[in-house]
Design a protein around this motif. Structure first.
Motif: not given
Length: 77
Positions: A32-61
């Motif tokens: 989706g929308d990228a903070q900098s650079g072009p928007d990402v329409l295909v999933p991009a790897s952003v993190a590893t070793g994560v046991s749970q995710i959440a989102a609120q407003e403009i942030y992912g946790y």
């Protein structure tokens, strides 16, 4: 859930303009929308070793054994 790239997510979090999914291998992919650079329409790897995710407003946790991190937009790390 299936999305472009053949990823299968066990958890999905949606924020304003972007979404992230966590795989059973605890990898996080965002699109989706990228903070900098072009928007990402295909999933991009952003993190590893994560046991749970959440989102609120403009942030992912991301919850890791070392604590919580947050980012904004696709490709956040």
């Amino acid at each position: 859930m299936l999305v472009a790239g053949g990823h299968k997510f066990v958890e999905v979090a949606v924020a304003s303009g972007f979404a992230c999914g966590r795989t059973s291998l605890d990898e996080v992919w965002c699109w989706g929308d990228a903070q900098s650079g072009p928007d990402v329409l295909v999933p991009a790897s952003v993190a590893t070793g994560v046991s749970q995710i959440a989102a609120q407003e403009i942030y992912g946790y991301f919850l890791r054994s070392t604590g919580v991190s947050r980012g904004r937009g696709a490709g956040m790390e």
